[in-house]
Write a protein that holds these residues in place. Structure first.
Motif, short mmCIF file in Angstrom:
data_model
loop_
_atom_site.label_atom_id
_atom_site.label_comp_id
_atom_site.label_asym_id
_atom_site.label_seq_id
_atom_site.Cartn_x
_atom_site.Cartn_y
_atom_site.Cartn_z
N ALA A 17 26.55 -42.13 59.96
CA ALA A 17 26.84 -42.05 61.39
C ALA A 17 26.44 -40.69 61.95
CB ALA A 17 28.32 -42.31 61.63
N LEU A 18 26.70 -39.62 61.20
CA LEU A 18 26.33 -38.29 61.67
C LEU A 18 24.82 -38.15 61.79
CD1 LEU A 18 28.77 -36.03 59.58
CD2 LEU A 18 29.11 -37.04 61.85
N LEU A 69 28.08 -43.76 65.36
CA LEU A 69 28.78 -44.97 64.92
C LEU A 69 28.43 -46.18 65.77
CD1 LEU A 69 32.34 -43.47 64.31
CD2 LEU A 69 30.97 -44.64 62.59
N HIS A 70 28.17 -45.93 67.05
CA HIS A 70 27.94 -47.06 67.94
C HIS A 70 26.65 -47.81 67.62
CE1 HIS A 70 31.41 -45.72 69.98
NE2 HIS A 70 30.86 -44.72 70.64
N ASP A 71 25.75 -47.17 66.89
CA ASP A 71 24.51 -47.83 66.48
C ASP A 71 24.63 -48.47 65.10
OD1 ASP A 71 22.74 -47.13 68.73
OD2 ASP A 71 23.09 -45.08 68.05
N LEU A 72 25.79 -48.34 64.48
CA LEU A 72 26.00 -48.89 63.14
C LEU A 72 27.15 -49.89 63.15
CD1 LEU A 72 25.77 -45.51 61.17
CD2 LEU A 72 23.93 -47.14 61.60
N ALA A 73 27.28 -50.61 64.26
CA ALA A 73 28.48 -51.43 64.49
C ALA A 73 28.67 -52.55 63.48
CB ALA A 73 28.44 -52.01 65.90
N MET A 74 27.63 -52.99 62.81
CA MET A 74 27.77 -54.10 61.87
C MET A 74 27.89 -53.65 60.42
SD MET A 74 28.12 -56.46 63.91
CE MET A 74 28.32 -57.74 62.67
N ALA A 144 34.85 -41.44 68.69
CA ALA A 144 33.90 -42.54 68.72
C ALA A 144 34.54 -43.84 68.23
CB ALA A 144 32.66 -42.20 67.89
N LEU A 145 35.40 -43.73 67.23
CA LEU A 145 36.08 -44.92 66.71
C LEU A 145 37.08 -45.47 67.73
CD1 LEU A 145 36.64 -43.94 62.99
CD2 LEU A 145 35.28 -45.87 63.83
N LEU A 146 37.74 -44.60 68.47
CA LEU A 146 38.62 -45.08 69.54
C LEU A 146 37.81 -45.90 70.55
CD1 LEU A 146 40.82 -41.91 70.16
CD2 LEU A 146 41.62 -44.10 69.27
#
Length: 318
Positions: A17-18, A69-74, A144-146
């Protein structure tokens, strides 16, 4: 950066994610992709990624890297951390991930309300505190997780200085210099998206025991959807709109218990992921609510007679 023991680890999913966050910000990526094939990576590798970001864009960029993280949602770990669709559930799941990878660094909340949390980032045994850069990264990842859990207007501050979503370079540098990066106030507003929980358990219907009743199947389905949390019998009974006593008596009539269902769901889903995916084995253990990879290995040795790796080698269609 201070030297640490060789057994200190970081989550490979977090490092991915980073790196994605760095890419989104147009930063040059360090060459570490080939080392991210397991569920955990050495802590020094995560620190190398963080250091590369600081050298290019300063400390203020660190809380923003979590947006990758938002680009790794799956990804399975991402799904596991967002399936609860609430701030409390996410924080509990994050703590479970820290324990699972045996991280020396842990979060704890000092205050938790429906719209805020005061969170500290410390060493689990009162050892050397996390570095300031690690504080800033974890803070950003939690923000980002929130957001990924459906919350909005997410904001993080420390000593009245904003870390997320609009950090000021000079103010963040001041926080670092003054050693004020380890306790954050996270705030948010309510659920923006009322979607059903993200489905981490698409394989449950395929692997559920055919002899189970519709009720037992429903209990197992609830257990699976709560992974990687192992929710209590009271929570499960409430979810199915039953009293604890009626819930347990109904299961007992089928020669089942809630604990037995948890064990069975965990084992069967892990087996499905081993055969139907190339997810790292340690990551499967986390997603399926095992306490650590050794726990997963013991379960497969006891029930199948082989390790998870051997099971995958023997029976995977890939």
């Amino acid at each position: 950066m201070n030297a640490r023991k060789a057994e200190d680890f970081a989550s490979a999913a977090m490092v991915r994610a980073l790196l994605q966050g760095m890419a989104n910000l147009g930063l040059r990526l360090p060459e570490v992709a080939e080392k991210l094939t397991q569920a955990t990576v050495p802590l020094d590798l995560k620190r190398a990624v963080v250091q590369a970001a600081v050298e290019q864009a300063g400390f203020a960029v660190l809380p923003l890297l979590g947006r990758g993280l938002h680009d790794l949602a799956m990804e399975p770990t991402h799904l596991a951390l967002t399936a609860g669709r609430s701030a409390t559930s996410m924080l509990v799941r994050w703590q479970r991930l820290e324990r699972y990878i045996h991280s020396e660094h842990r979060i704890q909340w000092l205050l938790l309300t429906p719209t805020s949390a005061k969170v500290s980032h410390t060493h689990k045994d009162k050892g050397p505190a996390p570095l300031a850069v690690e504080d800033l990264v974890v803070c950003g990842v939690l923000c980002a997780l929130l957001e990924a859990n459906g919350l909005y207007s997410v904001r993080a501050t420390v000593a009245d200085i904003e870390l997320y979503p609009n950090p000021d370079s000079n103010q963040v540098l001041q926080c670092v210099q003054q050693g004020q990066t380890d306790t954050w106030l996270l705030t948010w507003q309510g659920i923006q998206d009322k979607r059903d929980n993200l489905d981490l358990t698409v394989s449950w219907a395929q692997v559920a025991p055919s002899t189970w009743s519709r009720f037992a199947f429903a209990v197992g389905d609830h257990v699976a959807r709560c992974f990687p949390e192992l929710v209590s019998v009271d929570v499960a009974a409430s979810a199915l709109e039953m009293s604890r006593r009626t819930f347990q008596r109904t299961l007992a009539a089928e020669n089942l218990s809630y604990q037995k269902i948890q064990y069975e769901v965990r084992f069967r889903l892990a087996g499905c992921y081993l055969l139907e995916s190339d997810i790292p084995i340690a990551e499967i253990g986390f997603v399926c609510a095992y306490s650590d990879q050794a726990h997963l290995t013991r379960d497969f040795n006891r029930r199948v007679g082989v390790t998870p790796a051997r099971y995958r080698d023997l029976f995977s269609a890939a």
